[in-house]
Enzyme design. Structure first.
Site, PDB file in Angstrom:
ATOM      1  N   LEU A  48      -6.102   4.124   3.581  1.00 53.70           N
ATOM      2  CA  LEU A  48      -4.854   3.511   4.079  1.00 53.70           C
ATOM      3  C   LEU A  48      -5.056   2.075   4.573  1.00 53.70           C
ATOM      4  O   LEU A  48      -4.302   1.597   5.413  1.00 53.70           O
ATOM      5  CB  LEU A  48      -4.206   4.376   5.171  1.00 53.70           C
TER       6      LEU A  48
ATOM      7  N   TYR B  31     -14.193 -11.303  -6.475  1.00 56.20           N
ATOM      8  CA  TYR B  31     -13.422 -10.116  -6.882  1.00 56.20           C
ATOM      9  C   TYR B  31     -13.659  -9.814  -8.365  1.00 56.20           C
ATOM     10  O   TYR B  31     -13.960  -8.678  -8.744  1.00 56.20           O
ATOM     11  CB  TYR B  31     -11.932 -10.359  -6.605  1.00 56.20           C
TER      12      TYR B  31
HETATM   13  N1  LIG Z   1      -2.084  -5.414  -9.014  1.00 49.70           N
HETATM   14  C1  LIG Z   1      -2.580  -5.886 -10.145  1.00 49.70           C
HETATM   15  O1  LIG Z   1      -1.942  -6.656 -10.851  1.00 49.70           O
HETATM   16  C2  LIG Z   1      -3.957  -5.464 -10.603  1.00 49.70           C
HETATM   17  C3  LIG Z   1      -4.488  -6.073 -11.732  1.00 49.70           C
HETATM   18  C4  LIG Z   1      -5.742  -5.670 -12.179  1.00 49.70           C
HETATM   19  C5  LIG Z   1      -6.430  -4.657 -11.526  1.00 49.70           C
HETATM   20  N2  LIG Z   1      -5.897  -4.097 -10.415  1.00 49.70           N
HETATM   21  C6  LIG Z   1      -6.667  -3.035  -9.768  1.00 49.70           C
HETATM   22  O2  LIG Z   1      -5.856  -1.876  -9.621  1.00 49.70           O
HETATM   23  C7  LIG Z   1      -6.263  -1.156  -8.452  1.00 49.70           C
HETATM   24  C8  LIG Z   1      -5.068  -0.902  -7.545  1.00 49.70           C
HETATM   25  O3  LIG Z   1      -4.534  -2.150  -7.121  1.00 49.70           O
HETATM   26  P1  LIG Z   1      -3.143  -2.259  -6.354  1.00 49.70           P
HETATM   27  O4  LIG Z   1      -2.537  -3.548  -6.764  1.00 49.70           O
HETATM   28  O5  LIG Z   1      -2.380  -1.002  -6.503  1.00 49.70           O
HETATM   29  O6  LIG Z   1      -3.644  -2.442  -4.845  1.00 49.70           O
HETATM   30  P2  LIG Z   1      -3.313  -1.609  -3.508  1.00 49.70           P
HETATM   31  O7  LIG Z   1      -3.935  -2.359  -2.374  1.00 49.70           O
HETATM   32  O8  LIG Z   1      -1.870  -1.313  -3.418  1.00 49.70           O
HETATM   33  O9  LIG Z   1      -4.118  -0.261  -3.757  1.00 49.70           O
HETATM   34  C9  LIG Z   1      -5.467  -0.091  -3.397  1.00 49.70           C
HETATM   35  C10 LIG Z   1      -5.574   1.205  -2.623  1.00 49.70           C
HETATM   36  O10 LIG Z   1      -6.949   1.455  -2.315  1.00 49.70           O
HETATM   37  C11 LIG Z   1      -7.062   1.842  -0.943  1.00 49.70           C
HETATM   38  N3  LIG Z   1      -8.411   1.475  -0.505  1.00 49.70           N
HETATM   39  C12 LIG Z   1      -8.924   0.226  -0.355  1.00 49.70           C
HETATM   40  N4  LIG Z   1     -10.197   0.284   0.077  1.00 49.70           N
HETATM   41  C13 LIG Z   1     -10.499   1.616   0.188  1.00 49.70           C
HETATM   42  C14 LIG Z   1     -11.668   2.332   0.593  1.00 49.70           C
HETATM   43  N5  LIG Z   1     -12.783   1.692   0.966  1.00 49.70           N
HETATM   44  N6  LIG Z   1     -11.636   3.685   0.590  1.00 49.70           N
HETATM   45  C15 LIG Z   1     -10.510   4.357   0.210  1.00 49.70           C
HETATM   46  N7  LIG Z   1      -9.378   3.723  -0.166  1.00 49.70           N
HETATM   47  C16 LIG Z   1      -9.374   2.384  -0.181  1.00 49.70           C
HETATM   48  C17 LIG Z   1      -5.956   1.093  -0.230  1.00 49.70           C
HETATM   49  O11 LIG Z   1      -5.587   1.675   1.000  1.00 49.70           O
HETATM   50  C18 LIG Z   1      -4.847   1.167  -1.279  1.00 49.70           C
HETATM   51  O12 LIG Z   1      -4.071   2.344  -1.120  1.00 49.70           O
HETATM   52  C19 LIG Z   1      -7.362  -1.988  -7.789  1.00 49.70           C
HETATM   53  O13 LIG Z   1      -8.613  -1.492  -8.202  1.00 49.70           O
HETATM   54  C20 LIG Z   1      -7.131  -3.381  -8.357  1.00 49.70           C
HETATM   55  O14 LIG Z   1      -8.302  -4.131  -8.374  1.00 49.70           O
HETATM   56  C21 LIG Z   1      -4.683  -4.472  -9.933  1.00 49.70           C
END
Ligand SMILES: NC(=O)c1ccc[n+]([C@@H]2O[C@H](COP(=O)([O-])OP(=O)(O)OC[C@H]3O[C@@H](n4cnc5c(N)ncnc54)[C@H](O)[C@@H]3O)[C@@H](O)[C@H]2O)c1
Length: 317
Positions: A33, A141
């Site tokens: 979270l 990143y």
């Molecule tokens: N948003 C984009 O456009 C995009 C593009 C490429 C890749 N991604 C990847 O997709 C994934 C999700 O991204 P998002 O945009 O939904 O972000 P987000 O921050 O909404 O989701 C990440 C989730 O991981 C949880 N989290 C973070 N660190 C944690 C830990 N140490 N232990 C347990 N939970 C943990 C957070 O609480 C969150 O719920 C990520 O891996 C991100 O790198 C996203």
């Protein structure tokens, strides 16, 4: 079939959880979270509030015995990774190594990883960019995502852990938070709804802003379902293949908000201007032919339809 979704309370992860439940999978979620929200999680999923970097995460594997691990938990901010590369590596590199080791120990059948096509290729000379383009990650990143991919390949070669790596373009949609990897849709929409004049960052010679491949989160969630069912191992770009400038995106959001009755002053027709930030990439679009050919996946939502659904969600929030 049991799926463990890490980061399942976040923007993309929670949409992936919904898609799995719709398809009849049993779903468990691990999330600390840190950026995710409890209210995002579907009540049919079993939630464990736990940090993937801590030893306790093994208890989840022990209890749930997942068939599939779908890894979405991450430190997701590019600027924050520049400020604190050590923290980024703790979560994004050491975190995935722990999950991969547990996946071997608990005989997980497949590991699915959310990588980034938006950041991993850097400022590519060839756009839309294919999976075999040599990555030039321009931030800690992106480096941590590339190195995660290499660890996944090691665990495949050494232990036979099947995997699918999905390199997302700029994902947008319901539940997005403004400060993530690609938060511009969330930033513009939230500001405009709250009567705040948004700012567009651009390079001096490119007033239209950056060019990005915006992919709707429901298309991304569907790609995860296909990756789960499909036996294919490998890396796949997930995007639309099309580029949209930031100014075109801004104007479309203003237009859809006005069509939905949101009052936006004429002075907001143009955003405030500011210079590009360190590490900003000018153009990033993904060639998605491999996903179409080998997974049978293609984005269904165009930008107008995806933005309309997203804005509808923000207005009902
Ligand atoms: N948003 C984009 O456009 C995009 C593009 C490429 C890749 N991604 C990847 O997709 C994934 C999700 O991204 P998002 O945009 O939904 O972000 P987000 O921050 O909404 O989701 C990440 C989730 O991981 C949880 N989290 C973070 N660190 C944690 C830990 N140490 N232990 C347990 N939970 C943990 C957070 O609480 C969150 O719920 C990520 O891996 C991100 O790198 C996203």
């Amino acid at each position: 079939m049991k799926v463990l979704v890490t980061g399942g309370c976040g923007f993309i992860g929670s949409n992936v959880v919904d898609a799995y439940l719709d398809e009849g999978y049993d779903v468990a979620v691990v999330d600390d979270l840190s950026t995710g929200k409890k209210e995002n999680i579907n009540p049919k999923a079993q939630l464990y509030i736990c940090d993937i970097c801590k030893e306790e995460v093994e208890e989840v594997f022990l209890k749930e015995r997942p068939d599939i691990v779908n890894h979405h938990a991450a430190q997701i901010s590019v600027p924050f990774s520049v400020q604190d590369p050590l923290f980024d590596a703790e979560v994004n590199i050491k975190g995935i190594i722990r999950l991969l080791m547990l996946s071997i120990k608990y005989k997980v059948k497949k590991f699915i990883f959310s990588s980034t096509g938006g950041a991993i290729y850097g400022e590519a000379d060839i756009v839309p960019t294919k999976e075999d383009y040599v990555p030039e990650p321009a931030s800690p990143y992106a480096i941590s995502k590339l190195s995660s991919e290499k660890y996944i390949k090691f665990f495949f070669n050494h232990y036979g852990l099947d995997y699918t790596i999905l390199r997302y373009s700029n994902v947008y949609g319901p539940r997005q938070i403004p400060h993530g990897e690609a938060g511009v849709v969330a930033i513009f929409t939230e500001k405009l709804i709250n009567g705040i004049h948004p700012t567009l960052n651009h390079f001096p010679d490119a007033p239209q802003g950056m060019i990005r491949d915006y992919c709707y989160v429901k298309d991304v969630a569907r790609a995860n379902i296909i990756a789960t069912k499909n036996k294919k191992t490998g890396i796949f770009n997930i995007g639309t293949g099309k580029g949209t400038t930031t100014i075109a995106l801004y104007k479309e959001i203003v237009k859809i908000l006005r069509e939905n009755g949101v009052s936006i002053p004429q002075t907001f027709d143009e955003p405030i201007r500011a210079t590009a930030r360190p590490g900003d990439i000018r153009v990033s679009t993904l060639n998605v032919e491999k996903a179409e050919k080998e997974l049978g996946w293609i984005a269904i939502y165009d930008i107008r339809k995806g933005l309309s659904e997203t804005i509808d969600w923000y207005l009902k929030k």
